[in-house]
Design a protein around this motif. Structure first.
Motif, PDB file in Angstrom:
ATOM      1  N   UNK A 176     -33.399 -27.958 -48.540  1.00 49.96           N
ATOM      2  CA  UNK A 176     -32.936 -26.723 -47.725  1.00 49.96           C
ATOM      3  C   UNK A 176     -33.499 -24.612 -47.846  1.00 49.96           C
ATOM      4  N   UNK A 177     -34.242 -25.088 -49.301  1.00 53.33           N
ATOM      5  CA  UNK A 177     -34.435 -23.584 -49.735  1.00 53.33           C
ATOM      6  C   UNK A 177     -35.667 -23.054 -49.336  1.00 53.33           C
ATOM      7  N   UNK A 178     -36.109 -24.196 -49.227  1.00 49.90           N
ATOM      8  CA  UNK A 178     -37.520 -23.973 -48.644  1.00 49.90           C
ATOM      9  C   UNK A 178     -37.853 -24.009 -47.233  1.00 49.90           C
ATOM     10  N   UNK A 179     -36.743 -24.788 -46.196  1.00 54.23           N
ATOM     11  CA  UNK A 179     -36.586 -24.834 -44.902  1.00 54.23           C
ATOM     12  C   UNK A 179     -36.323 -23.191 -44.835  1.00 54.23           C
ATOM     13  N   UNK A 180     -35.209 -22.853 -45.047  1.00 48.74           N
ATOM     14  CA  UNK A 180     -34.621 -21.561 -45.510  1.00 48.74           C
ATOM     15  C   UNK A 180     -35.890 -20.633 -45.662  1.00 48.74           C
TER      16      UNK A 180
ATOM     17  N   UNK B 140     -40.433 -16.814 -41.610  1.00 53.26           N
ATOM     18  CA  UNK B 140     -41.658 -16.560 -39.928  1.00 53.26           C
ATOM     19  C   UNK B 140     -40.502 -15.385 -38.679  1.00 53.26           C
ATOM     20  N   UNK B 141     -39.315 -15.469 -39.111  1.00 53.29           N
ATOM     21  CA  UNK B 141     -38.085 -14.459 -38.172  1.00 53.29           C
ATOM     22  C   UNK B 141     -39.061 -12.893 -38.782  1.00 53.29           C
ATOM     23  N   UNK B 142     -38.993 -12.482 -40.443  1.00 55.65           N
ATOM     24  CA  UNK B 142     -38.729 -11.288 -40.643  1.00 55.65           C
ATOM     25  C   UNK B 142     -39.668 -10.859 -41.285  1.00 55.65           C
TER      26      UNK B 142
ATOM     27  N   UNK C 148     -44.988 -21.989 -40.383  1.00 53.79           N
ATOM     28  CA  UNK C 148     -45.039 -20.863 -41.635  1.00 53.79           C
ATOM     29  C   UNK C 148     -46.663 -20.024 -42.749  1.00 53.79           C
ATOM     30  N   UNK C 149     -47.512 -21.132 -42.160  1.00 49.64           N
ATOM     31  CA  UNK C 149     -49.171 -20.842 -42.887  1.00 49.64           C
ATOM     32  C   UNK C 149     -49.405 -19.432 -42.382  1.00 49.64           C
ATOM     33  N   UNK C 150     -49.123 -18.569 -41.211  1.00 52.44           N
ATOM     34  CA  UNK C 150     -49.426 -16.518 -41.187  1.00 52.44           C
ATOM     35  C   UNK C 150     -48.711 -16.470 -42.656  1.00 52.44           C
ATOM     36  N   UNK C 151     -47.359 -16.846 -42.234  1.00 50.47           N
ATOM     37  CA  UNK C 151     -46.433 -16.022 -43.317  1.00 50.47           C
ATOM     38  C   UNK C 151     -47.024 -16.294 -45.137  1.00 50.47           C
ATOM     39  N   UNK C 152     -47.304 -17.383 -45.074  1.00 54.69           N
ATOM     40  CA  UNK C 152     -47.794 -17.507 -46.471  1.00 54.69           C
ATOM     41  C   UNK C 152     -49.144 -17.049 -47.378  1.00 54.69           C
ATOM     42  N   UNK C 153     -49.876 -16.673 -46.294  1.00 53.79           N
ATOM     43  CA  UNK C 153     -50.996 -16.296 -46.211  1.00 53.79           C
ATOM     44  C   UNK C 153     -50.817 -14.750 -46.509  1.00 53.79           C
ATOM     45  N   UNK C 154     -50.001 -14.077 -46.090  1.00 52.03           N
ATOM     46  CA  UNK C 154     -49.763 -13.016 -46.612  1.00 52.03           C
ATOM     47  C   UNK C 154     -49.468 -12.660 -47.830  1.00 52.03           C
TER      48      UNK C 154
END
Length: 199
Positions: free
Chosen positions: A13-17, A23-25, A99-105
């Motif tokens: 639940x926390x990972x998905x959040x 992705x959004x922000x 979420x890959x792009x966000x995680x790279x950043x």
């Protein structure tokens, strides 16, 4: 949060959040408060299950790497079906729409997160490295089937596709690229090694 909820369910639940916030922000908005607010739980819940926020983020990255491994198996199984261009286009779109792009950043800008990942044996940009491994494995399977040239430099092609894909999807303001743009990039990168028609 109900006391009977299993630890794995709380973590998911926390990972998905966290993924939704990324992705959004974007990575700058990812804080423990943003994650728990998005998950609809008290801030203390995150700290009951993880030593600190960087420990949470390190486990998030490892969890998402596990998802890439599942995607990699499906991509390898697609070898010999459809077209190489379409298979790669679909895989890169699925990868970078997640979420890959966000995680790279995130990994790039958080020193403590990089340190935690190194301690876990994941140096550099582990999401990108795992994604390149996924593409290399698929291209190898296609080479074995004769749909990619025997002398194709897969160790160069795979990270090239990941890097070019990341650049296409990294522009948060413009929105994700359309399928034609991704397909054109893939076709251009692998044009010299594909042994079947691109169309």
């Amino acid at each position: 949060m109900p006391t009977g909820v299993h630890i794995r369910e709380v973590r998911e639940q926390l990972f998905d959040a966290a993924e939704r916030v990324l992705l959004r922000d974007g990575p700058n908005a990812l804080t423990s408060r943003a994650v728990t607010t998005e998950a609809g739980c008290a801030k203390g819940v995150l700290h009951r299950h993880f030593a600190d926020f960087d420990a949470f983020l390190a486990e998030l990255v490892q969890d998402r790497i596990g998802r890439i491994e599942i995607q990699a198996a499906a991509l390898r199984e697609s070898a010999g079906t459809g077209t190489v261009v379409d298979n790669l286009t679909g895989a890169l779109t699925a990868l970078f729409s997640s979420v890959a792009v966000g995680i790279v950043a995130l990994v790039t800008f958080r020193d403590e997160l990089r340190a935690r990942l190194r301690q876990a044996g994941l140096a550099g940009l582990p999401i990108a490295a795992e994604a390149a491994s996924m593409i290399a494995s698929y291209l190898t399977a296609e080479r074995d089937l004769g749909r990619i040239a025997a002398d194709a430099d897969i160790d160069t092609l795979a990270p090239t596709l990941i890097g070019a894909g990341h650049l296409l999807f990294a522009d948060r303001e413009g929105g994700p690229p359309n399928a034609d743009a991704v397909r054109k990039m893939v076709a251009t990168v692998i044009a010299s090694v594909v042994r079947k028609p691109l169309l």
